[in-house]
Write an enzyme that holds these catalytic residues in place. Structure first.
Site, PDB file in Angstrom:
ATOM      1  N   CYS A  16       2.855   5.864  11.962  1.00 51.78           N
ATOM      2  CA  CYS A  16       1.997   7.473  11.145  1.00 51.78           C
ATOM      3  C   CYS A  16       1.450   8.057  12.320  1.00 51.78           C
ATOM      4  O   CYS A  16       1.481   9.749  12.487  1.00 51.78           O
ATOM      5  CB  CYS A  16       0.879   5.992  10.420  1.00 51.78           C
ATOM      6  SG  CYS A  16       0.746   5.024  11.636  1.00 51.78           S
ATOM      7  N   HIS A  40      -5.971   7.928   9.758  1.00 44.47           N
ATOM      8  CA  HIS A  40      -6.168   7.912  10.916  1.00 44.47           C
ATOM      9  C   HIS A  40      -6.877   9.470  11.652  1.00 44.47           C
ATOM     10  O   HIS A  40      -6.859  10.428  11.012  1.00 44.47           O
ATOM     11  CB  HIS A  40      -4.943   7.841  11.835  1.00 44.47           C
ATOM     12  CG  HIS A  40      -4.097   6.037  11.101  1.00 44.47           C
ATOM     13  ND1 HIS A  40      -4.827   5.717  10.621  1.00 44.47           N
ATOM     14  CD2 HIS A  40      -2.907   6.852  11.430  1.00 44.47           C
ATOM     15  CE1 HIS A  40      -3.992   3.846  10.414  1.00 44.47           C
ATOM     16  NE2 HIS A  40      -2.799   4.942  10.910  1.00 44.47           N
ATOM     17  N   SER A  93      -5.217   1.103   6.495  1.00 38.54           N
ATOM     18  CA  SER A  93      -3.926   0.753   5.821  1.00 38.54           C
ATOM     19  C   SER A  93      -3.163   0.605   6.406  1.00 38.54           C
ATOM     20  O   SER A  93      -1.981   0.848   5.801  1.00 38.54           O
ATOM     21  CB  SER A  93      -4.160   2.180   5.306  1.00 38.54           C
ATOM     22  OG  SER A  93      -4.682   3.009   6.367  1.00 38.54           O
ATOM     23  N   ALA A 148       0.777  -1.183   0.637  1.00 40.60           N
ATOM     24  CA  ALA A 148       0.087   0.502  -0.317  1.00 40.60           C
ATOM     25  C   ALA A 148       1.061   1.310   0.501  1.00 40.60           C
ATOM     26  O   ALA A 148       0.533   2.261  -0.760  1.00 40.60           O
ATOM     27  CB  ALA A 148      -0.574  -0.068   1.088  1.00 40.60           C
TER      28      ALA A 148
HETATM   29  P1  A2P Z   1       5.197  -8.906  -1.319  1.00 35.76           P
HETATM   30  O1  A2P Z   1       3.701  -8.426  -2.323  1.00 35.76           O
HETATM   31  O2  A2P Z   1       5.622  -9.668  -3.068  1.00 35.76           O
HETATM   32  O3  A2P Z   1       4.231  -9.353  -0.662  1.00 35.76           O
HETATM   33  P2  A2P Z   1       1.883  -3.977   2.804  1.00 35.76           P
HETATM   34  O4  A2P Z   1       1.993  -3.724   3.802  1.00 35.76           O
HETATM   35  O5  A2P Z   1       1.213  -3.450   1.513  1.00 35.76           O
HETATM   36  O6  A2P Z   1       1.428  -5.185   3.319  1.00 35.76           O
HETATM   37  O7  A2P Z   1       2.920  -4.393   1.736  1.00 35.76           O
HETATM   38  C1  A2P Z   1       4.067  -5.083   2.413  1.00 35.76           C
HETATM   39  C2  A2P Z   1       5.210  -4.945   1.067  1.00 35.76           C
HETATM   40  O8  A2P Z   1       6.874  -5.278   1.353  1.00 35.76           O
HETATM   41  C3  A2P Z   1       4.963  -5.521  -0.434  1.00 35.76           C
HETATM   42  O9  A2P Z   1       5.718  -4.913  -1.553  1.00 35.76           O
HETATM   43  C4  A2P Z   1       5.330  -6.739   0.328  1.00 35.76           C
HETATM   44  O10 A2P Z   1       5.910  -7.912  -0.963  1.00 35.76           O
HETATM   45  C5  A2P Z   1       6.835  -6.505   0.404  1.00 35.76           C
HETATM   46  N1  A2P Z   1       7.440  -7.849   1.501  1.00 35.76           N
HETATM   47  C6  A2P Z   1       7.110  -8.346   2.635  1.00 35.76           C
HETATM   48  N2  A2P Z   1       8.122  -9.262   2.775  1.00 35.76           N
HETATM   49  C7  A2P Z   1       9.252  -9.035   2.099  1.00 35.76           C
HETATM   50  C8  A2P Z   1      10.281  -9.779   2.038  1.00 35.76           C
HETATM   51  N3  A2P Z   1      10.760 -11.057   3.328  1.00 35.76           N
HETATM   52  N4  A2P Z   1      11.401  -9.651   0.789  1.00 35.76           N
HETATM   53  C9  A2P Z   1      10.749  -8.155   0.361  1.00 35.76           C
HETATM   54  N5  A2P Z   1       9.793  -7.428   0.240  1.00 35.76           N
HETATM   55  C10 A2P Z   1       8.967  -8.015   1.141  1.00 35.76           C
END
Ligand code: A2P
Length: 340
Positions: free
Chosen positions: A128, A241, A158, A13
């Site tokens: 945030c 928020h 979010s 997000a």
């Molecule tokens: P992915 O979409 O490939 O899981 P949010 O906070 O909206 O949930 O997004 C989390 C972000 O962090 C996403 O882009 C997610 O990628 C990325 N992410 C989560 N775990 C990892 C990881 N181990 N390595 C790299 N990026 C990650």
């Protein structure tokens, strides 16, 4: 000058908003790398009308990168931070991993831009709710020191990421269809409900989110003994928020004066119309940059007290916008390019 920028967590997000802000604010990007987990490798996203591939983050991801905007959770930030710094890039980290590290500036550009001056490669973007509160409270604090702050938050989905926002929508649909809502990201249904913030509770009875507000505000204001107490609550709102803030000043500060200060404060929009009963609402703050502040009124229980209410977009000023503003300040102050 133009910079090579990487977004770690590009598919999340906050990642989506970072891409949008780099474009809409004309950040000088010569090359943009979109990094996420291996799950997202092979997908693509659009930047300035161009389709860019999303890559799984790897050992070589940060070679020749100037700025990394990280928003992929604390574990991912901890895993990659030393490699990012070793590659000569500056990391602006949206996670909580390094926020309280004394070597890491914790920055809200409207409050403590000078903290950037001696960075060592990692800069932390605050929590945030803390960002939104400090933007609204700092201009008042500068005119009249604050003795004590008490805040209650009304936090949107979010903050727990894109999947949490989707979960609330699905729960809402399920309930409207007479079905039992499913929970995966959140411990309880958030649709048509609310619950105290679901981070671990410490020995004093405060959850992690509440302690972040307390400790981070002290660090950002540079006042280590500022008295603050917080109650953090998750509400079924998608992306902005809200916070009810009670401020006890050293000396009385009038409502008129507070309104005047906030009407010209950077990053703040005064939304305070008691006659129309119109005040900040998440629906008006969503997708917008400023922190909306209103309901400024005397605390009837204390001659030095004021009450106020604020709303701000959690994904923008609460996360992505603050990070991009930090990147803009680094450019302005010529604090990038440690490699060269
Ligand atoms: P992915 O979409 O490939 O899981 P949010 O906070 O909206 O949930 O997004 C989390 C972000 O962090 C996403 O882009 C997610 O990628 C990325 N992410 C989560 N775990 C990892 C990881 N181990 N390595 C790299 N990026 C990650």
């Amino acid at each position: 000058n133009s910079y090579r920028v990487a977004i770690l967590g590009a598919t999340g997000a906050v990642g989506a908003e970072l891409i949008e802000l780099l474009e809409s604010r004309n950040f000088p990007v010569v090359e943009l790398k979109l990094l996420a987990s291996p799950r997202s490798a092979g997908t693509s996203l659009t930047f300035r009308g161009e389709t860019l591939p999303v890559e799984a983050v790897s050992e070589t991801s940060f070679d020749h990168v100037d700025i990394v905007l990280a928003s992929a959770g604390g574990a991912t930030s901890k895993l990659w931070a030393s490699k990012i710094v070793a590659a000569g890039a500056v990391m602006i980290d949206n996670s909580s991993a390094f926020r309280m590290n004394p070597d890491v500036p914790l920055v809200v550009p409207e409050v403590n831009p000078e903290a950037l001056n001696h960075h060592k490669g990692i800069i932390a973007n605050p929590n945030c709710t803390t960002i939104l509160m400090t933007v609204a409270v700092w201009p008042l604090y500068q005119v009249q020191p604050i003795r004590r702050m008490v805040v209650a938050t009304y936090q949107s989905a979010s903050g727990a990421g894109a999947r949490a926002m989707e979960e609330v929508k699905q729960q809402t649909l399920a309930i409207l269809q007479g079905e039992t809502p499913k929970t995966e990201i959140f411990p309880y249904p958030l649709a048509f409900n609310l619950f105290p913030h679901n981070t671990p509770i410490n020995e004093l009875g405060y959850c992690e989110e509440e302690m972040k507000m307390i400790n981070e505000t002290r660090k950002i204001f540079g006042v280590s003994d500022l008295m603050i107490s917080a109650t953090c609550v998750r509400v079924p709102v998608l992306r902005a928020h809200s916070e009810a803030v009670n401020l006890e000043f050293e000396q009385p500060l009038s409502v008129e004066k507070a309104r005047h200060i906030l009407s010209t404060a950077p990053g703040v929009e005064l939304v305070d119309d008691p006659k129309a009963n119109y005040f900040p609402m998440p629906i008006d703050a969503s997708g917008r940059d400023p922190v909306l502040v209103g309901r400024i009124r005397q605390d009837l229980s204390h001659p030095c007290g004021l009450e106020l209410w604020l709303c701000g977009d959690q994904i923008r000023k609460g996360a992505a916008l603050n990070a991009v503003q930090i990147a803009e300040l680094l450019v302005e102050k010529q604090l990038l390019g440690l490699r060269r």
